[in-house]
Scaffold this motif. Structure first.
Motif: not given
Length: 503
Positions: A292-298, A301-313
């Motif tokens: 996902l980090a590799t595809a961050a410009r797609r 992808a960035a909002i999926e990173l947000l979803r995962r961050q919310l679950h972690r924090k």
């Protein structure tokens, strides 16, 4: 002899002789008036909220207009919460929720923000710790507390703004120092409260966010004393929680509004990000974090990173269904709504923006609730889960499509260099024995104040006092004053009298 004072009144007033002397006028309104009348409040009109108001030619929020809107939202929340008798009893058991206290704290919460906003905060923290040897570094919230308790001199008998204990406690979003108060320190909790985690690049430096420097820790204890036994010593008061929630709401709405007006937020980019995630959510959820980090410009992808961050924090509230609903609501209201009509400066366009802002503000204020058992990462006052997720998505739009822009980064790198050069120039000036009598009077006073309050009285006390004084001095400048002062110190300015020296 002073008349006897009922204990709750004394608790709220914090034992202030000023406040206790006249019960006919709310001391919290007097606090509000003192804050608004302070030159530190006026200077916020020249301090960056997101982009600098200096020379931009753009009508964008600055720290002053942001503070006014936070105060407006905070008061609306407090009045709504206290209108219900049953809920008011719950709030009183936790220490109370006075709309005047909340409004005053909201007006004061950003007094300590330095030139160039959060960028300036990070730069001054790095310089304070690494160049000037100050273990506490710099933090905007702690600087605000320092201003109202020590560096804002109102007269010979008064240091600070002489605010009541209730308002000072309500200013403390992060009621701890960087390293050692309270004990055990909240950064050691698992999970730690928001802001208590050390920065990833310097895990030994203490909390990233904190409410007071060590020099003000006794005042912090005194302000918080009425809440001992009611709430944990690292937890926000109810009134601080209201102010913090209002700050989040104002930030989420009004910064998006700004960058729609100036044409930075584009419908195509925002829509592509949100729609791609909605259409390909299953695919995004299936790939690894590394992929996902590799595809961050797609797109998506960035909002999926947000979803995962919310679950972690924030696993205590993060919910996939609520997140998906928030993405949909923001897409409809922002991407397909506000951004679908380019802003042209007309009365009709301004009315459209005003309706958007009012609709979201009302939605969020009405979604605020109270809990008796908050998560470690929450306060007693919080948004309902649906609206909490919507705030996160709105803030994501701002971060992704404004703060991550290369042109903004270019501008900010120049501002960071400016602050570093200014701190170095002031340090050299302070060390010049031939210039002692010609130092800016404010800087001279700040050195004396810092030297008197620093403990222990070690051999390097004067050096540390000079370092703290320089940080205090630079933090009190507007964006324009910082630029003008460096120009003068560098010999680039032909103007002898500028507002950089009227301090």
């Amino acid at each position: 002899m002073e008349p006897p004072v009922e204990p709750r009144v004394r608790r709220l007033f914090g034992g202030s002789a000023r406040a206790l002397g006249d019960l006919a006028t709310s001391p919290f309104r007097a606090d509000r008036d003192r804050i608004v009348g302070s030159p530190f409040f006026a200077r916020l009109g020249g301090v960056t909220q997101v982009i600098s108001p200096v020379g931009s030619g753009l009508l964008v929020h600055n720290r002053l207009t942001h503070s006014l809107k936070v105060a407006q939202v905070a008061r609306a929340i407090a009045e709504r919460l206290t209108a219900d008798e049953g809920r008011r009893a719950r709030l009183d058991a936790l220490g109370g929720c006075d709309p005047d206290v909340v409004e005053a704290a909201a007006l004061a919460h950003d007094l300590g923000h330095p030139p160039f906003g959060h960028l300036g905060e990070r730069v001054l923290d790095r310089l304070a710790r690494q160049r000037l040897g100050l273990a506490d570094g710099f933090e905007g919230n702690a600087q605000s507390y320092r201003i109202v308790t020590s560096t804002e001199i109102r007269g010979a008998a008064t240091t600070g703004l002489d605010l009541t204990a209730a308002v000072r406690a309500a200013m403390l979003k992060y009621p701890w120092t960087r390293l050692d108060h309270p004990d055990p320190h909240p950064r050691l909790l698992d999970p730690p409260p928001r802001g208590a985690t050390p920065p990833p690049d310097d895990p030994e430096s203490g909390s990233s966010k904190f409410g007071a420097y060590r020099t003000e820790v006794d005042d912090l204890r005194q302000a918080r004393e009425p809440f001992v036994g009611r709430i944990p010593d690292w937890q926000q008061t109810v009134e601080a929680s209201v102010m913090d929630t209002a700050d989040d709401i104002a930030y989420a709405i009004h910064d998006v509004e700004d960058f729609y007006r100036v044409g930075v937020l584009q419908q195509g980019a925002v829509s592509a990000e949100l729609i791609a995630w909605q259409r390909e959510g299953g695919h995004f959820r299936a790939i690894t974090d590394a992929a996902l980090a590799t595809a961050a410009r797609r797109p998506g992808a960035a909002i999926e990173l947000l979803r995962r961050q919310l679950h972690r924090k924030d696993a205590w509230v993060a919910d996939d269904d609520a997140f998906a609903a928030a993405v949909e609501h923001v897409r409809e209201e922002l991407a397909d709504g506000l951004l679908a009509v380019p802003f042209d400066g007309s009365i009709e366009a301004e009315q459209y923006v005003a309706r958007f802002s009012a609709r979201w503000s009302t939605r969020f204020v009405e979604a605020v609730t109270v809990t008796d058992r908050p998560s470690v990462r929450s306060g007693y006052v919080l948004l309902a889960p649906a609206q909490w997720h919507e705030v996160q998505v709105l803030k994501f739009v701002h971060h992704r499509f404004v703060l991550a822009r290369p042109d903004l980064a270019l501008h900010q790198r120049g501002q960071a260099r400016l602050l570093g050069t200014l701190v170095e120039a002031l340090w050299e000036w302070l060390l010049d024995p031939e210039e002692e009598s010609r130092l800016p009077r404010r800087l001279h006073d700040l050195v004396e104040l810092a030297e008197a309050e620093l403990h222990p009285r070690t051999a390097d006390r004067l050096a540390r006092a000079r370092g703290r004084a320089i940080i205090d001095f630079v933090a009190q400048l507007t964006d324009n004053q910082a630029v003008a002062m460096l120009d003068a110190l560098s010999g680039r300015s032909g103007a002898l009298w500028t507002d950089a020296f009227v301090l």
